[in-house]
Design an enzyme around this catalytic site. Structure first.
Site, PDB file in Angstrom:
ATOM      1  N   ASP A 138      12.276   3.926  -3.832  1.00 36.84           N
ATOM      2  CA  ASP A 138      13.691   4.344  -3.847  1.00 36.84           C
ATOM      3  C   ASP A 138      13.860   5.773  -4.358  1.00 36.84           C
ATOM      4  O   ASP A 138      14.871   6.111  -4.978  1.00 36.84           O
ATOM      5  CB  ASP A 138      14.554   3.385  -4.675  1.00 36.84           C
ATOM      6  CG  ASP A 138      14.776   2.061  -3.974  1.00 36.84           C
ATOM      7  OD1 ASP A 138      14.402   1.947  -2.788  1.00 36.84           O
ATOM      8  OD2 ASP A 138      15.320   1.139  -4.598  1.00 36.84           O
TER       9      ASP A 138
ATOM     10  N   TRP B 112      19.172  -4.804 -10.648  1.00 36.23           N
ATOM     11  CA  TRP B 112      20.182  -3.784 -10.405  1.00 36.23           C
ATOM     12  C   TRP B 112      21.587  -4.346 -10.530  1.00 36.23           C
ATOM     13  O   TRP B 112      22.492  -3.676 -11.016  1.00 36.23           O
ATOM     14  CB  TRP B 112      19.976  -3.163  -9.027  1.00 36.23           C
ATOM     15  CG  TRP B 112      20.987  -2.102  -8.715  1.00 36.23           C
ATOM     16  CD1 TRP B 112      22.035  -2.185  -7.846  1.00 36.23           C
ATOM     17  CD2 TRP B 112      21.073  -0.799  -9.312  1.00 36.23           C
ATOM     18  NE1 TRP B 112      22.769  -1.012  -7.851  1.00 36.23           N
ATOM     19  CE2 TRP B 112      22.189  -0.144  -8.749  1.00 36.23           C
ATOM     20  CE3 TRP B 112      20.312  -0.113 -10.265  1.00 36.23           C
ATOM     21  CZ2 TRP B 112      22.569   1.152  -9.094  1.00 36.23           C
ATOM     22  CZ3 TRP B 112      20.688   1.174 -10.604  1.00 36.23           C
ATOM     23  CH2 TRP B 112      21.798   1.796 -10.036  1.00 36.23           C
TER      24      TRP B 112
ATOM     25  N   GLU C 139      18.404  -2.230 -15.956  1.00 36.84           N
ATOM     26  CA  GLU C 139      18.593  -1.004 -15.167  1.00 36.84           C
ATOM     27  C   GLU C 139      19.971  -0.391 -15.441  1.00 36.84           C
ATOM     28  O   GLU C 139      20.918  -0.699 -14.739  1.00 36.84           O
ATOM     29  CB  GLU C 139      18.418  -1.330 -13.683  1.00 36.84           C
ATOM     30  CG  GLU C 139      17.039  -1.884 -13.345  1.00 36.84           C
ATOM     31  CD  GLU C 139      16.833  -2.078 -11.848  1.00 36.84           C
ATOM     32  OE1 GLU C 139      17.568  -1.485 -11.033  1.00 36.84           O
ATOM     33  OE2 GLU C 139      15.929  -2.833 -11.487  1.00 36.84           O
TER      34      GLU C 139
ATOM     35  N   GLY D  75      17.734  -9.693 -15.435  1.00 37.34           N
ATOM     36  CA  GLY D  75      18.381  -8.413 -15.180  1.00 37.34           C
ATOM     37  C   GLY D  75      18.463  -8.087 -13.714  1.00 37.34           C
ATOM     38  O   GLY D  75      19.026  -8.829 -12.914  1.00 37.34           O
TER      39      GLY D  75
END
Length: 383
Positions: free
Chosen positions: A215, A101, A142, A99
């Site tokens: 983040d 982002w 995500e 996976g």
């Protein structure tokens, strides 16, 4: 002879001492393409720095039932080099992450859409992981029920994790091998939980949860004042975007603390200032090449070249200002404070994104200053 009370106290003390805190590190496969001296390969991984190391990222094929390498040259060459790290550190757990982002989101939805797809994927994943000597699978979707993923994927994500875990348990019981580990990187905010996760149910099927406590601020926001993206504590005007608030929130949901690993960023978030106000993300680094972000090996050079690090004392994190650039980062002191927080509050350990962004070559002095600070802090605080 010890009295029963003395024996009990000694046992409790020994058990407390024997608590094993996890140091889960991510290894970015694409870091090998960075220019020298910061190209990062499996052979650059420091021995005994991490308890878990996960190769990021593999992907899911269009059928939603198979793992495929994110980079065609990953399999078998890079995977073999990666899993050969076991020769140096037999206790190191090596996982494969799928996976990220920029990962394929439609394929995750396809995978989770039916029990048949999930079960087929689980069988194929077992074969893939075992044949390449991985110890487990890390899932980084995500995020379910967002970015084009339907709302029903919130519940389907739980079902996906449940069935993969069941398949891993069945395979281990049939073969006598150690069960493959199952972990996930999850967004920490209450909004993310509300939209994407049945947090307690998902946690019951996972070995570890890599909580992405970073983040929380960055150049994508419309803000005028620079803010640290991974502050340990909040402020009166910024109460929720900090590690303490989010870690406490997850624990209060009922997620077992010993499964929660708090995310430590080995990179900074940066801003460009004008008149003291934010006008956009900071300039890209020479090596990392992304606006608004600098790897620690770039931050330490700025400091070495004369910038003065300052501290936000209430939040236990450092920052620097160099000309019109504001840089919020983590250093050895702030990471030690976060490790102390983990121990004091009973969490399971830490997760690092990413090992290849530490000053692993010792450009500014000693090699792996951040990761060694994390390991040293655990050793010092728990004895």
């Amino acid at each position: 002879m010890y009295s029963w009370l003395q024996f009990t106290l000694l046992l409790v003390a020994w058990q407390a001492h024997a608590v094993k805190y996890q140091r889960f590190c991510y290894f970015a496969g694409w870091a090998r393409y960075r220019a020298d001296p910061v190209a990062f390969n499996p052979e650059d991984v420091g021995v005994n720095l991490c308890t878990h190391l996960s190769y990021a990222f593999a992907e899911i094929d269009t059928s939603g039932t198979k793992i495929i390498p994110g980079d065609p040259s990953d399999d078998p060459v890079m995977y073999n080099r990666f899993t050969s790290l076991k020769k140096q550190d037999p206790n190191l757990k090596l996982l494969l992450s799928i996976g990220g982002w920029t990962g394929k989101l439609k394929e995750f939805s396809t995978l989770a859409s039916t029990d048949s797809n999930i079960n087929t994927f689980a069988r194929n994943a077992i074969t893939f992981l075992r044949s390449r000597n991985f110890d487990g699978l890390d899932i980084d979707w995500e995020f379910p029920a967002t970015r084009g993923s339907p709302p029903s994927d919130k519940q389907r994500f739980t079902r996906m994790i449940q069935l993969i875990r069941q398949a891993f348990e069945t395979e281990a019981s049939q073969t006598g091998k150690d069960r493959l580990l199952l972990t996930a990187a999850l967004g920490p905010s209450p909004y993310r939980v509300n939209v994407s996760y049945e947090a307690v149910k998902v946690a019951s099927h996972l070995d570890l949860i890599n909580l992405m406590t970073y983040d929380m601020h960055g150049g994508w926001e419309e803000i005028q004042t620079a803010a640290h993206h991974s502050a340990l504590y909040g402020t009166p005007t910024d109460k929720t975007y900090n590690v303490d608030y989010l870690a406490t929130y997850w624990a209060q949901l009922g997620v077992p603390k010993d499964k929660i690993l708090l995310g430590l960023p080995f990179y900074s978030r940066t801003y460009t200032l004008a008149g003291g106000n934010v006008i956009g993300p900071g300039k890209a680094g020479t090596y990392s090449g992304e606006n608004g972000t600098l790897a620690y090996y770039e931050v330490c050079k700025i400091l070495q070249d004369g910038a003065t690090g300052q501290r936000i004392d209430a939040q236990k994190v450092p920052f620097l200002v160099s000309k019109n650039q504001w840089v919020g980062y983590d250093d050895e002191k702030s990471l030690a404070a976060k490790v102390k927080y983990v121990i004091d509050n009973g969490f399971g350990g830490v997760m690092v994104w990413a090992l290849d962004m530490d000053d692993f070559k010792g450009i500014c002095g000693k090699a792996f200053p951040l990761m060694k600070a994390v390991k040293s802090a655990f050793g010092t605080l728990i004895g």
